[in-house]
Design a protein around this motif. Sequence first.
Motif, PDB file in Angstrom:
ATOM      1  N   TRP A 112       1.212  -1.297  -0.090  1.00 45.93           N
ATOM      2  CA  TRP A 112      -0.099   0.175  -0.533  1.00 45.93           C
ATOM      3  C   TRP A 112       0.711   1.279  -0.276  1.00 45.93           C
ATOM      4  CZ3 TRP A 112      -5.507   0.245   0.098  1.00 45.93           C
ATOM      5  CH2 TRP A 112      -5.946   1.837   0.292  1.00 45.93           C
ATOM      6  N   ASN A 113       2.005   1.137   0.932  1.00 41.53           N
ATOM      7  CA  ASN A 113       2.854   2.429   1.125  1.00 41.53           C
ATOM      8  C   ASN A 113       3.398   2.494  -0.129  1.00 41.53           C
ATOM      9  OD1 ASN A 113       1.357   2.933   3.513  1.00 41.53           O
ATOM     10  ND2 ASN A 113       3.394   2.519   5.029  1.00 41.53           N
ATOM     11  N   ALA A 114       3.707   1.812  -1.084  1.00 37.50           N
ATOM     12  CA  ALA A 114       4.547   1.788  -2.170  1.00 37.50           C
ATOM     13  C   ALA A 114       3.808   2.569  -3.433  1.00 37.50           C
ATOM     14  CB  ALA A 114       5.422   0.546  -2.491  1.00 37.50           C
ATOM     15  N   SER A 115       2.298   2.189  -2.722  1.00 34.57           N
ATOM     16  CA  SER A 115       1.635   2.311  -4.413  1.00 34.57           C
ATOM     17  C   SER A 115       1.277   4.161  -4.711  1.00 34.57           C
ATOM     18  CB  SER A 115       0.431   1.366  -4.186  1.00 34.57           C
ATOM     19  OG  SER A 115      -0.448   2.291  -3.030  1.00 34.57           O
ATOM     20  N   GLY A 116       1.663   4.934  -3.792  1.00 40.86           N
ATOM     21  CA  GLY A 116       1.236   6.133  -4.092  1.00 40.86           C
ATOM     22  C   GLY A 116       0.182   6.363  -3.602  1.00 40.86           C
ATOM     23  N   ASN A 117      -0.763   5.846  -2.412  1.00 49.01           N
ATOM     24  CA  ASN A 117      -1.430   6.224  -1.877  1.00 49.01           C
ATOM     25  C   ASN A 117      -1.290   6.656  -0.964  1.00 49.01           C
ATOM     26  OD1 ASN A 117      -4.148   5.019  -2.269  1.00 49.01           O
ATOM     27  ND2 ASN A 117      -2.956   2.842  -2.983  1.00 49.01           N
ATOM     28  N   ALA A 118      -1.574   7.672  -0.019  1.00 44.36           N
ATOM     29  CA  ALA A 118      -1.867   8.224   2.006  1.00 44.36           C
ATOM     30  C   ALA A 118      -0.886   6.580   2.409  1.00 44.36           C
ATOM     31  CB  ALA A 118      -2.570   8.378   2.321  1.00 44.36           C
TER      32      ALA A 118
END
Length: 265
Positions: free
Chosen positions: A208-214
């Motif tokens: 998640w954190n690597a995907s560009g999301n907050a």
Amino acid sequence: MSEQRPGPGIDTSVSHVARIWNYWLGGKDNYPVDREVGDQILGMLPDVARLARASRLFLNRVVWHLAAEAGVRQFIDIGTGLPTVDNTHEVAQRAAPESRIVYVDNDPLVLEHARSLLTSTPEGHTAYIHADLREPEGILEGAAETLDFSRPVAFTLMGILEFVPDDEQAYAIVRRLLSAVPSGSYLAMYDGTNVVHGEASDRIVDVWNASGNAQLVLRTPGQIAGFFEGLQVEEPGIVPVTHWRPDTPGEPEPVDAYGGVGRKP
């Protein structure tokens, strides 16, 4: 009565939490980039889809309890997400038609759908504020145009505080919100954990954190309990959302989301 405020444009090149959540709930208000990240996470841990549904049902049970049993008539739903079945105002106004609800979100796509959130009974009122959780003063200022802060208010923060990774900042936001409302007000919230699935949940956070999301962080049940410091926590306490006053028979399966409801004394 209803009202709407303008917001910025929609960027479909970067996935967004509200749209991924919408995808997991079976909605259609999402884009290929959201489905790509959502599928990647589901491939790692299919139980995430059940968590999404369980957390939505937790919101429904909490709002019904607050409106039908605790007598709350004012709600601020922060981190609203995209409209789906049984939104906060629908549940609250089903129990008490005069309920007033302020929705808050920072996703431009939620703004695009605000009109469907702003339906209301004639006796009640809904409003939408395009704002960020990290700016509680703006939320309170905007909500004061719709709500009476001399009367109890319920804050619902469902899976949104995990996007404030710093614990002290997150606790300070909640304290500030609660400081603006009187005795008899409520906090209802949950955050993600790794209690049930351990390392699998941790790996999902990395994706998640690597995907560009907050950026998000998982918290322990003890850390989640910290949001309720100074409040009267209602039974059954800080528990998996599936265990908070379930309305189906049998022992529910836990999910990696813990939360509860607390009353300001």
